[in-house]
Each structure stands twice: as structure tokens, then as C-alpha cells.
Design an enzyme around this catalytic site. Sequence first.
Site: not given
Lengths: 662, 662
Positions: A113, A115, A137, A148, A367, A398, A486, A515
Site C-alpha cells: 500500500k 509503495t 504516516r 520489519k 491501526a 491495514f 511481482f 516498485w
Amino acid sequence: GIGKAEMVKGDWIKKGAVVIDCGFSVYYIVMLLCMTVHFLFNSNSDIVISRSCVPKPIDRLAREVGLLSDEVELYGKTKAKVQLHIIKRLQKQPDGKYVVVTGITPTPLGEGKSTTTIGLVQALGAHMKLNVFACVRQPSQGPTFGIKGGAAGGGYSQVIPMEEFNLHLTGDIHAITAANNLVAAAIDARIFHESTQSDKALYNRLVPLSGEQRKFSPIQINRLKKLGIEKTDPSALTDEEITRFARLDIDPSSITWQRVLDTNDRFLRKITIGQSPTEKGYTREAQFDITVASEIMAVLALTSSLEDMRQRLAKMVVATSCSGEPITTEDLGVSGALTVLMKDAIKPNLMQTLEGTPVFVHAGPFANIAHGNSSILADKIALRLVGPEGFVVTEAGFGADIGMEKFFNIKCRYSGLRPHVVVLVATVRALKMHGGGPTVTAGMPLPKEYVEENLELLEKGCSNMRKQIENAQHFGVPVVVAVNAFKTDTEAELDLICDMAKAAGAFDAVRCFHWAEGGAGAVALGQAVQRACEAPSNFKFLYDLDLPIADKIRIIAQKIYGADDIQLLPDAQHKVELYTKQGFGSLPICMAKTHLSLSHEADKKGVPRGFILPIRDIRASVGAGFLYPLVGTMPTIPGLPTRPCFYDIDLDPETDQVNGLF
Amino acid sequence: GIGKAEMVKGDWIKKGAVVIDCGFSVYYIVMLLCMTVHFLFNSNSDIVISRSCVPKPIDRLAREVGLLSDEVELYGKTKAKVQLHIIKRLQKQPDGKYVVVTGITPTPLGEGKSTTTIGLVQALGAHMKLNVFACVRQPSQGPTFGIKGGAAGGGYSQVIPMEEFNLHLTGDIHAITAANNLVAAAIDARIFHESTQSDKALYNRLVPLSGEQRKFSPIQINRLKKLGIEKTDPSALTDEEITRFARLDIDPSSITWQRVLDTNDRFLRKITIGQSPTEKGYTREAQFDITVASEIMAVLALTSSLEDMRQRLAKMVVATSCSGEPITTEDLGVSGALTVLMKDAIKPNLMQTLEGTPVFVHAGPFANIAHGNSSILADKIALRLVGPEGFVVTEAGFGADIGMEKFFNIKCRYSGLRPHVVVLVATVRALKMHGGGPTVTAGMPLPKEYVEENLELLEKGCSNMRKQIENAQHFGVPVVVAVNAFKTDTEAELDLICDMAKAAGAFDAVRCFHWAEGGAGAVALGQAVQRACEAPSNFKFLYDLDLPIADKIRIIAQKIYGADDIQLLPDAQHKVELYTKQGFGSLPICMAKTHLSLSHEADKKGVPRGFILPIRDIRASVGAGFLYPLVGTMPTIPGLPTRPCFYDIDLDPETDQVNGLF
């Protein structure tokens, strides 16, 4: 100065746009050259890409987007804060188009999201030459050093410099840590002092002699008013009034205010405090949460002005008195200090994408126990800055069942803003999981179902996307599905998703390659979004605030999650009664539910049916302005794994560059 | 940009000086006007005075002092960070005069060292037209909201804007909180993971497969080297080497690393952590300290470069292994991340005084368990910037027996800098206390002895000043006594102190009125300091580093405190042996002793004699580079009183001004 105010009022949008265009054209050539080099070595990590392009000076970007020099506070060369008085200057300007990015129910790896948000603004801004702003955010620093890694987008769609974005930024989260913990210290110190002093001694200390006489501070006058005592002379209070004023009489077992740290420190999940002899045996169980879970973060995200923030920070309920009254930060006398601690954090932070388009990074509420959306103030300022033909793209945390639902029912309700388009991010990977594919686990190789064509799993899993499209349609806003491609995805797979999305009622569905390609890979998405903004929109909320608390929860559970009903467990039932009695019944609802399933059980993929949603408890963020029902147990501070990311993070002493963030 | 680089290398000092002069002359007229107004209403609070004068734009001040635009990072309009590459540009410039401000043993109210530091630079800079810099500590935010209020100086000798100075500044302390607590989280998480995994599983997680093979991170190679394992291929380690590498085997009872918060939270003085079921019963007692007590703050204050900071942060010892080896942050793999978190904090912060002279605010280590002095880097940069005729005035915390002793024996030892003059601040009030006056308590009215002339008490109390002058003379540096005059002091009292000081060997002793008059009230002090800088100086350290630990402690106790001897209690004796064995025996000593008496007992005033100094325990700050013997019990996190300062602190929503800081 950072550039004289060259722009005249009334002329700023056009001028701003022109500056953007010419600024971008030069910059863009440099970018293309530098990106071309990197496409040749496509395995670069995000930080290598991030630092391969020198960001333009942030004061130049500020001028390009039409900010005047006295509206900007530089924080180094790549970050700036925007002062709120800009809102007054722009109050008569029409808003731009408002786009919210959300997603299908994700795998634990996330489906891109952030990206996509950055890729989309790079497409709209750097390629389609439209005025544009991304509003995202600020990430918690905890996960940056834990599992992460960073959260600045990825590949060729990033906010830069990503190390600034992922670390302290301009200190907003640190300010929240300080403010939150001042409240926590004030609660326990107050209970302690009340337990060791007579009413009179307490009163004499709270309202001390200053010279010859005693005087209430303005914050104390506010408390007197709340108690219905209309006196301003401290010597005029009766003994009974003195007791009511001086004793908050907090029930320690009712304290809902936790201490916070922006660190993944699992050993602080449950602690006992007050064990030093100086605290005379007054100990209690307590916990730390991650800072972004603080109600103050939610206040920051939902506030509309300094005055409004002052009021919200004063209304925060931290506990209940032994007689059942809500105890606020104003009762503790700390609300003014909180406002002072947060006076800079309220100003949105300006940064840029890899392709030089502007980004506001502002607020990052959790979230689940909060609403997971960036700030209203950043969105509002950005909408004015881009002008009526421009675009503001904001991201909701989310999946659509959580972040988007809260975006509409909480954020849009407080902001008064109405989005033109929902962008729903979908991936082949996540849809295959929803179709029955094997479990996807962070840190483990993907099973072969996910790296080989499998149209059957994919088609079955599209049910989740269909449901999330339907969820957006409940609010009457057109949906564009962005298929985040992808390299292992096949043509047939990508076609299938687009076909299924359109059949489910999406305004459009397009593949995106941002991406790997930056904004160029999201131009088709940008065009679809632009067209969707012209489509008819008929915004409505999902529920009315005046409904009983349980009814509001039930509407979300049934319409969005697909539950048959809800079940209020005893604690939750008690809180429904308490909050209704205390006058908090008409707040919106902020569900604290797993994001890994539409239901409350993370392993139920696709579109679960026939379940009753259990509501374990309900808490109130009265200052932020919502009630949050707890569906199951939510971890509120993450832990560190055996080998945290920090093993790879270091500073190159030769170049001063940060290595190892990704 | 923030001002093109107008200055040519080699020309900067002269050019800088000229700019200061002309900048000041214009600014000074405005200042005089504005101060004149305020002298008429002399009861103004510090914050009223602070905001009564608009600070000059910080980029203008940066140009005035000779900083180039690429050496400055603006943080809003009134604060800036100075990049460290300036050191390279100025490496051939001669240093200015170096002045350290210290004091007699104070009352609990403090005797005005910070105010004198600021008043002195205002005198030297704005009145005597010399190039000048003040170097001061960043205050902890905890006391700002607790009892003490701000620490920006006072009256007409302040750093402005005082609310920026007293609150977040540029986030350095917040960065330390984040870095410190990442180490703490890493310690407990590591113990937890080691306790739940086999050696092999631990190793496989610590050195995971990346594609087909495993690879050590550079930090892990450092640990291997420390263990004497000269291998870089993870598959080449023997089982025994794997065990030694993967198991830190920390003895939980040996952990000396504490969590920190910059909040006065007394309930965190002693806590039990790890009580959530997710931690599987692994609980332990722990504590929080105030952030400024973190070893990382001491590292920041003592470091000389980014590379040096990286090394110090890696050397910090957090615990001992079960087999007696020191465990460092490098062993935990977190040293690189710490450096990244601290990469901006290492840059000194530029602010200004009320009279527009430059101030570096940088680092603020606790003055008892750490060394209580601002940063070496700020002093070094300032000394180059002011040039050989200019003055840098730096402040050492607490009285001369503590802050000054540590300034010489620790800070000057690491910096290689040698001060020209010691300014010793004395007050009538504190000297009367030392002469046997009644107890002075914060928040209580002063007994009449302190507000009426009493030459007898005063003369008796001058013994403390005499001893502190002698303490400075141990280091071979001339002493100027600054008598910080209060309005209740009489002529005869002020004369008496000056006479006694000169008789005790002070180079000079002068009365100062900078609190009420700004720099104009400290011109006599400035002139005395200027003369003293020409006096012969014969600097020497008090002790040799190669002496045994106990001997170094004894020298400080006997020569500075006037003790007959020291007594090492069993814990301390054990630590002497441990640290000597571990190779830390040649570090300098940082005594953790009350600042309210020359002895270890706070109520022994004047010059206590005939006492044995008890050493309860010794701790090591190996990264910062000192051992700290504990003399008695030191509170390391303050508490909030019944009515904390925050009751008065608020933001005026009309003007955005901060009210109630003082």
C-alpha cells in the site's frame, strides 16, 4: 531566509503549478539518468536506491509547492515543518481531488500500500505533470530495529531520505513519548500524594501561598467548573468543596493510561511498578505500549487546530474515580503542559519522493487500537496546496475492512472531507492465499504456489477482493483496483484479477509496476484514478453516531466483516453501560481486530461466513474521539527476534551514510 | 539556501569578527531599547523577559560567527545544528581563551552558575565587543515539569527562546532515550532467546541463510575477533566456537544497564519486568533512570568525532557473563544502530543569548553518576570559531569539588584542552549557610539571616569558598571569583567576600549584577577574566591514570574533599578487583557524591574535617571512559511533587506563546 516570499496571494496555485512543472522537468532528467543506471542492477536494496539520488533542497521543494518562507521551518536540508497559519491564508482556495489508498486483506508480508501510494503520486506528479501530494504516516522506530525494517515505500517508489523518514524525523513521536509519560507519572504521583496527605494539606500544596494569598491556576479553575463549583477565590471553598477539588480519588484498578516507548521491548508488556522503598509499598501492575499506540498519537492525527488539540488533550480520560467519575488529564492539571510538548508535533512534515514530488509525513496512530490513518491537518493543507485540478493521495492502514472503514467513519467524520476515489491494492500472492494457498510466514521462503502460475487458487481467492470492493461501495465512493505486480506473476494471473475486479463493480482495475519502474510504472493507475475522480460519487457514513454503542459495532461487524452477529462479553457489556452513562455513547467506533482476516480469527482467509464476532472489552479514547472495542487480544508492544534488523545497521564513518536499513 | 558561502577560507576569523561587530551594533541598540522597557518592570518572570526580545534569525547568527551555509542545519528559526566537517576546515586555526565556570558548594536553590555563564558572555560579546561563545548543557525535561522549572539562565542573562531550550531542543535527549532503550530491550530479549533455544538453533538464527549461504554481519565479525576466532566463513566454526559465539551467557544479576525516560517518574525507580505470559516466567527486578543519566549521554559529551563515538558506543559494558567476561553493546550487535540513532545528536546546537551572542547547547550528562559537563565537541568548535582573542565560556555542573574536578580530570584529559581561567561563582546566601546559617529549603521562605546583613556568618562561611579556590589551584589555573549579587546583599557583605577571596589567592574577585542588568552587569567580571587569561597558568592533572583505582579515589577524597581517608565497602572492593582484572583499571574516576557538601553528608556545611569517605560500590562507564564510585545512595530518577510546575504551563492559543515556564 529560506527564500523570499515571491508569490502573491491569489496567484499562488498557478504560480506553484508552474514552478512545479519547470522544477520537475530539470529534476526529472537527472532522475531518469540516475534511475537508468540502477535499473541495470535491479537487485539494489531500498536504501541503496534511496541514497542513489540526491534529494533536492527542501526549501526549494517548499517554494515549488507554493509555500511561503514564513510558513516553513527547515529541519536540516531534507525535512521541513509547515506552520498552521497557512490554513488561514488558503482558507478560500478550493480543494483538490482526494484519493485514499487501501488494500485487500494482506499476507503478513504486506501487499504494498505504501509503495503504491508513493508510486501513484510519482506517476501523477512527475509523469502526468499534475500538482500532487502524498500524505503518509510516520513509522514507529520500534519495528525499524526489530523485524520489519523501514516503511518508506520500496524499490523505486520511496520517500527519501529513507533513513530520516524511518528514524527520528522531526521528533514528533518522541514528543508523544514525553507527553504520554508525563501523564503516566502524574497519575501515579497523584495517587501517592493523595494517599499520604490530609485533604487540607493536599489543598494547601495544590493551591500554595504566593506572597500573601493563594490563587488557582487556569487549569484548576477548569476543574472547579467541571465540579460545578463557581468560585475563583481559594479561601472561599467549603471543606466539602476542598475535598472534592483536591481528591481525584482515582481507582487504581481503573487506570487505562499506559506508559509508552518507541522500542520493541517485550519485557515491558506487563510489569510491577512502585517497588522502591520511597514509594512506601504502593505498587501496582502496569504495562508499556509502543508510542504509536498512545491516545496522544490519535489526537495528533485527528485534530484540526492548536486550540482543538488543546481541548482534545484535556478531555483524555485516564481512569475512573472510586465514585465512578471519569478522570481526565485536565483534572490532573497536565493538559497545558501536554499542549506545550506537542506544539511542534502538530505541524506537518514535508519530505519528497524519489522523483521529487512532495510528501507530508504526519502522525502514525496504531491501526488496531487506534484508527491507523495519517493526519487530518496534512490532508487539509495538501488539498489546498494542490488546487482543484491536483491530487492528494492518502493511505489508510491495514486492509479495507479496518483502515478504510476507520478512514471513512472516523477520520472523514472529523475532517468533513469526502474522498473522490478509493484505490484498493491487490496482489496475486495475497489472493492465492485467500483461495486456499499454504500459509505465508515472514522470514520463510514462499511456497511454490506463490511463485508459479495458479489460476484456480487465484480465482477462488478473488472473493476477498470482491468483498473489499463491496466494503468501499458501502460508502458510495468509486473503487480503482491497483494490481501490484511481482516479477513471478504471469500475464494470465494479472488479467484475471483485473477482470474479476471489474466484474465486482470496480470503476477500473490496472496493473502497476512502480516498485521496479517508479512513477512510470503507475501511469496507467494515475490515469484510471483521474478518470474515476470524474465519476459520480455519493458519499455516506456506515452508521449514525446517535445509535446505541452495540448497534454501531454490529453494523460494522455485519456489513464490513460479514459476521452474523456480535457477542458482547461481560467486560464489554459493563463498558457499554459505563460509557453510555458517562456521556461517551455517541462517539464513533474504532474496532481493534486482526488485519489478517475479515473475521476475528487470523487464519480464516477469503471471506469467512457464519461467525459471531466476540467483543472482549471496550475502551475509550475520549480525547481522540472514539471507542475501541477489543476483538481478541492485541499485542500493544512488539518484541525483538533472536537476530533483530539492527545487526545490519551501521554508519559508514567515511561517508556518514546509513547502511543496512531496508 | 541559508546564505551563500560569502567567506573565503583563511579569511574567516577576521571576517567573522567584523560581522559580529556590525551585527551586534545594530542588534544591540534594539536590545537596549527593549531591555530598558523591561528594567522598568523588574519583577518580570524569566519567560516574560525571554520572549520580550525577538531572537535574530539563527541563520544570520550562524553567518555572524563565521559558519558557512553548508556547515549549518537549521531547525526552525531559532535553533541550528553545526556539522562536524567544520572541524576539518578550522583545523589550523588557533584556539581562543577557554574559561570554565564553577561554584562554591551551593544551597539547594543553586547559586547562579548558568546565569553567570550567560551574563559573562553577554558582557564579553555584546559590551566588550569580543568574539565569544557560551557552551552549556541541554537540561533534562523531567525537572522542567517537576519542581525546578527551566535552566536557561535567568533574569536578563538567558538563552532564548527559553521554551525551545527547555523542551525538545533538536531532539538530542530523545535520541539518547531511544538508543539507550534499544540496548535494554536487546539485553532482555537476548537472555530470553538464549534460554529457549539450543546452541545450534541460536546460531542458525543469528547467522541466517541468505540465499544459499550464511554470512556474518560486520558487527558479528567484531565479536568473533574479540573471542579470538579468526574465521569469516560461518560454516567453518567448530561446535565449541559456535557455542562461544552464539551464547552471551549474561548473568542477569550483573546487568548494570538501565532503561531511561526523560520524565520525573518515581514509580519507575524499582520495577519488575517480564511478567507477561509471553515472557514465560522470566522476570527480573529492574529500574528506570532519567535519560541524562544514561551512559550514552556521557559518551555524547566526551566524544571527539563520529568514528570515536562509534567506538565508544561499541565498548559500553552492559553486564558480565556467567564466566566473568564483560558483555558489550558490540556483543549484542546493537552498536551500529546506536551510532545511527545518535548521528544527528552529535552535532552541537546553536542558539543565542538575550543579547544576541552565540551559544552552543550540547549534551547534559548527570553531574553525579556522570561527569556533568557539556560536550567536548562544542567547546572545540567554539574555540576555533572565536579565534585567539576570543573567549569560550563553558560551565561545569554542581560545585567545584565535583563539576570542576571532573572537568579537569575527565573532560580536559579526553579533549586535550587546557583552560585559562576558572570562574568561581559565590553568593552571600550560600556562604552564610556554610557559616552556620539555618537550613535553606526549596519552596520555603528564606530565614532572616539570609535577607539581613550578617557579616559574622558570612565570614565564617567563606571557609568553603577558600577551600574551593584551593581546589582550583590544585590544577594550576588562575581563579576569578564572581560574586553573584542579590538585592538583599549589603555593600559590606559583598566587599567582605571579595576581600576574603583575594586573600585566599584568587586572581581577582568582582561583584556581578547580570541577573538584573544583563551583560552590562558583568563587564567588571569580563575585564577580570580577560586579565586573568594573561596570568601565568601551569596546568596539571590531580592524579595519574596508571595509579591503582583506590589510590585515585583517595587522592580526590583527600585533596579535594578534605577527607582523612577512604573506606572501600565490600561491593566496592569486589569491583576494584573485577575492573582491574577486566582491564578497566586505568580509567579516570567520576565520583558520585552529594553536591551539597564537600563531604558525603549533605548537611555538613563549610569545610568538613576528620571524615572517612565511604565508597559503597563502583560502576564502570567503559564507553564514556570512567569508573564511578558511589558515595551513598544517588536517586537516578526524580519524582513529581504534589503540585508540579506543569499546573502553570500552557500554550496561549491566540499567540501560540508558552506560558508558565520559569
